[in-house]
Design a protein around this motif. Structure first.
Motif, PDB file in Angstrom:
ATOM      1  N   THR A   1      38.283  36.493  56.799  1.00  0.00           N
ATOM      2  CA  THR A   1      39.666  36.656  57.241  1.00  0.00           C
ATOM      3  C   THR A   1      40.096  38.105  57.360  1.00  0.00           C
ATOM      4  OG1 THR A   1      40.510  36.609  54.982  1.00  0.00           O
ATOM      5  CG2 THR A   1      40.345  34.483  56.147  1.00  0.00           C
TER       6      THR A   1
ATOM      7  N   GLN B   1      35.864  25.753  59.495  1.00  0.00           N
ATOM      8  CA  GLN B   1      36.429  25.694  60.841  1.00  0.00           C
ATOM      9  C   GLN B   1      36.813  24.257  61.207  1.00  0.00           C
ATOM     10  OE1 GLN B   1      33.143  27.435  63.005  1.00  0.00           O
ATOM     11  NE2 GLN B   1      34.013  29.495  62.923  1.00  0.00           N
TER      12      GLN B   1
ATOM     13  N   GLY C   1      39.899  22.923  59.663  1.00  0.00           N
ATOM     14  CA  GLY C   1      41.118  23.626  60.029  1.00  0.00           C
ATOM     15  C   GLY C   1      41.547  24.726  59.077  1.00  0.00           C
TER      16      GLY C   1
ATOM     17  N   THR D   1      40.362  29.611  61.648  1.00  0.00           N
ATOM     18  CA  THR D   1      40.370  29.546  63.104  1.00  0.00           C
ATOM     19  C   THR D   1      39.237  30.400  63.655  1.00  0.00           C
ATOM     20  OG1 THR D   1      41.927  31.368  63.299  1.00  0.00           O
ATOM     21  CG2 THR D   1      42.858  29.159  63.226  1.00  0.00           C
TER      22      THR D   1
ATOM     23  N   ASP E   1      43.017  37.990  69.043  1.00  0.00           N
ATOM     24  CA  ASP E   1      43.709  37.271  67.978  1.00  0.00           C
ATOM     25  C   ASP E   1      43.364  37.794  66.600  1.00  0.00           C
ATOM     26  OD1 ASP E   1      44.817  35.625  69.845  1.00  0.00           O
ATOM     27  OD2 ASP E   1      43.542  33.897  69.420  1.00  0.00           O
TER      28      ASP E   1
ATOM     29  N   LYS F   1      44.550  28.491  56.737  1.00  0.00           N
ATOM     30  CA  LYS F   1      45.502  27.490  56.243  1.00  0.00           C
ATOM     31  C   LYS F   1      45.043  27.044  54.882  1.00  0.00           C
ATOM     32  CE  LYS F   1      46.340  25.613  60.838  1.00  0.00           C
ATOM     33  NZ  LYS F   1      46.179  24.422  61.668  1.00  0.00           N
TER      34      LYS F   1
END
Length: 173
Positions: free
Chosen positions: A50, A155, A158, A161, A167, A172
């Motif tokens: 991340t 992935q 969810g 991403t 991006d 989450k």
């Protein structure tokens, strides 16, 4: 520390009750997630994917695939010759090696490239013997494959991403 205390209590109770105790001790477990939530093992991987970790620690960690851990438990239960303690570990990696493997499989993520501690020598991985489990027939899944499957699972569920060039990465919980 808590796991060691619990295991010692189990050995003491087994001796007192005359029970034939066999113990499988897994290290940090990777691979596809069964549960819908993030656990401590996946947080360990997510922080590198991340971008929340800008550097990696000068530390090592031992890893095992969740399917290998499950099979190890089955093997020690079903094989009459199983006895004592079994360390369930495919291999130990320096965090630098871990991020290199992740970057190779998933170059689209912002992996750290610098160690947090560049003053001291690189920490050496622990060496655990997994020979007792190999002797029972366990063929360990390479940690590189387990890491790949961990990320794919994150992935698919969810939690992570797949970034596009422009991006940022979303996680989450």
């Amino acid at each position: 520390m808590g796991k060691a205390v619990a295991e010692q209590a189990a050995w003491d109770t087994a001796k007192e009750k005359g029970v034939d105790l066999v113990v499988v001790n897994p290290v940090l477990v990777l691979g596809p997630l069964l549960q819908p939530t993030i656990n401590a093992s996946t947080v360990h991987i997510l922080k590198y994917l991340t971008g929340s970790a800008k550097t990696y620690a000068n530390a090592t960690q031992a890893y095992a695939d969740v399917r290998d851990v499950a099979l190890a438990h089955i093997l020690v239960y079903e094989r009459p010759e199983a006895s004592g303690r079994y360390i369930c570990s495919e291999s130990s990696l320096h965090r630098g090696e871990l991020v290199e493997i992740l970057a190779k499989h998933f170059p689209e993520y912002p992996m750290p490239t610098k160690c947090k501690d560049e003053k001291n020598p690189r920490a050496k991985p622990y060496i655990f013997s997994n020979q007792k489990l190999k002797d029972l027939g366990l063929e360990f899944t390479p940690v590189s494959h387990s890491l790949y499957e961990t990320v794919k699972s994150l992935q698919e569920k969810g939690h992570l991403t797949i970034p596009k060039q422009e991006d940022s990465i979303a996680v989450k919980s």
